[in-house]
Design an enzyme around this catalytic site. Structure first.
Site, PDB file in Angstrom:
ATOM      1  N   LYS A  54      -2.906 -32.063   5.233  1.00  0.00           N
ATOM      2  CA  LYS A  54      -1.972 -33.173   5.117  1.00  0.00           C
ATOM      3  C   LYS A  54      -1.368 -33.237   3.720  1.00  0.00           C
ATOM      4  CE  LYS A  54      -4.315 -35.906   8.654  1.00  0.00           C
ATOM      5  NZ  LYS A  54      -5.386 -36.871   8.922  1.00  0.00           N
ATOM      6  N   GLN A  98      -8.963 -41.532   6.743  1.00  0.00           N
ATOM      7  CA  GLN A  98      -9.398 -40.441   7.618  1.00  0.00           C
ATOM      8  C   GLN A  98     -10.628 -40.849   8.440  1.00  0.00           C
ATOM      9  OE1 GLN A  98      -7.861 -37.345   8.028  1.00  0.00           O
ATOM     10  NE2 GLN A  98      -9.312 -37.137   9.702  1.00  0.00           N
ATOM     11  N   ASP A 121      -0.788 -44.176  10.840  1.00  0.00           N
ATOM     12  CA  ASP A 121      -1.548 -43.699  12.001  1.00  0.00           C
ATOM     13  C   ASP A 121      -1.239 -44.514  13.245  1.00  0.00           C
ATOM     14  OD1 ASP A 121      -3.063 -41.403  11.806  1.00  0.00           O
ATOM     15  OD2 ASP A 121      -4.813 -42.383  10.931  1.00  0.00           O
TER      16      ASP A 121
END
Length: 296
Positions: A54, A98, A121
């Site tokens: 990422k 995460q 997200d």
């Protein structure tokens, strides 16, 4: 006739090019650089790989990348303090914590502490509610990537019969909402669905996101249907480790009209859509027009 292969790797590269173009324009015309912050707690090997990827792709797209790596025993209070700091940082437009988090941390509490406008997200309960009621939201990356590939392949999805196999909050449920938003007739199926093979056989679009290796055989697929395989399962076959999807690719490819492979299908789209969401969040934060083709 074998199915057309939907190349997610190539499509993701196209999305990243579009993102980079938007980023360049934001810098040149508005003096703004989108910023993505990723918070990693602990040293889960798979999470470390994802975070590195990422960060690399964020920088390659011309955006600012901020990484916060915390010890596995970090307290909830300290993690919430980091999230709050990022919420209040005007240079950070997207925040990603995460997952999975260490067991002593409440994932729902942490995710819902993120500013919904920076929740790239799309997991915050506010974004879930906005998506479910057809309002502007941050959309989870994997379902967004699936939708982009379906739109690219079919053009309009209006009136198509879609079956989503899997009811997770991360993929199944938001995928169904996105397909409804594009005027599909949508069924959410799962392990307890009666006559599951017959339910799947009527679908023009099958999105498999159930997390079971090769659960969907080819004879469940209607001739000419489009199959989006979200599953990534590691199995041992002939003494070797192999990645397979939730669909039995070898048999499905003979019946489907189009299909995503595993690997190289949905997977590469997830990070590409994370970058797209960060640009979208940046534009919204600054009252600018959203990038075309990068949102739902």
């Amino acid at each position: 006739m074998a199915a057309q292969i939907i190349d997610g790797k190539a499509f993701a590269a196209t999305v990243r090019e579009k993102v980079a173009g938007h980023v360049a324009r934001l810098k040149e015309e508005n003096g703004i650089t989108p910023g993505l912050a990723v918070v990693l707690v602990g040293e889960d090997p798979a999470s470390q790989v994802y975070v590195r990827s990422k960060g690399k792709q964020t920088v390659e797209a011309g955006m600012n990348s901020y990484e916060h790596k915390l010890d596995a025993d970090t307290s909830e209070e300290d993690l919430l303090a980091v999230v709050n700091q990022l919420n209040n940082d005007p240079n950070v437009h997207g925040i990603l914590v995460q997952l999975p988090l260490p067991g002593h941390l409440n994932e729902d509490l942490i995710i819902n502490s993120i500013d919904p406008a920076k929740d790239v997200d799309g997991f915050h309960i506010s974004n879930v509610g906005l998506l479910g009621t057809g309002q502007k939201s941050m959309v989870p990356c994997t379902p967004l990537g699936c939708l982009m590939m379906l739109r690219d392949h079919h053009g309009s999805l209006s009136g198509m019969d879609a079956v989503v196999i899997g009811r997770s909050n991360i993929v199944g449920k938001p995928m169904a909402q996105l397909l409804l938003g594009d005027s599909c007739t949508v069924t959410i199926a799962h392990s307890r669905t009666k006559d599951l093979p017959d339910v799947v056989r009527r679908a023009d679009i099958v999105v498999a996101a159930v997390g079971r290796p090769e659960m969907v055989p080819g004879d469940w697929i209607k001739e000419g249907a489009t199959v989006i395989d979200v599953g990534i399962n590691r199995i041992e076959r002939d003494g070797k480790n192999k990645l397979v999807g939730d669909v039995d690719y070898a048999s499905a490819v003979e019946r489907a009209g189009a299909i995503t492979p595993v690997p190289g299908g949905v997977g590469p789209m997830t990070i590409a859509c994370l970058l797209a969401n960060t640009v979208t969040a940046c534009c919204r934060a600054n009252g600018l027009a959203e990038p075309e083709g990068l949102t739902a």
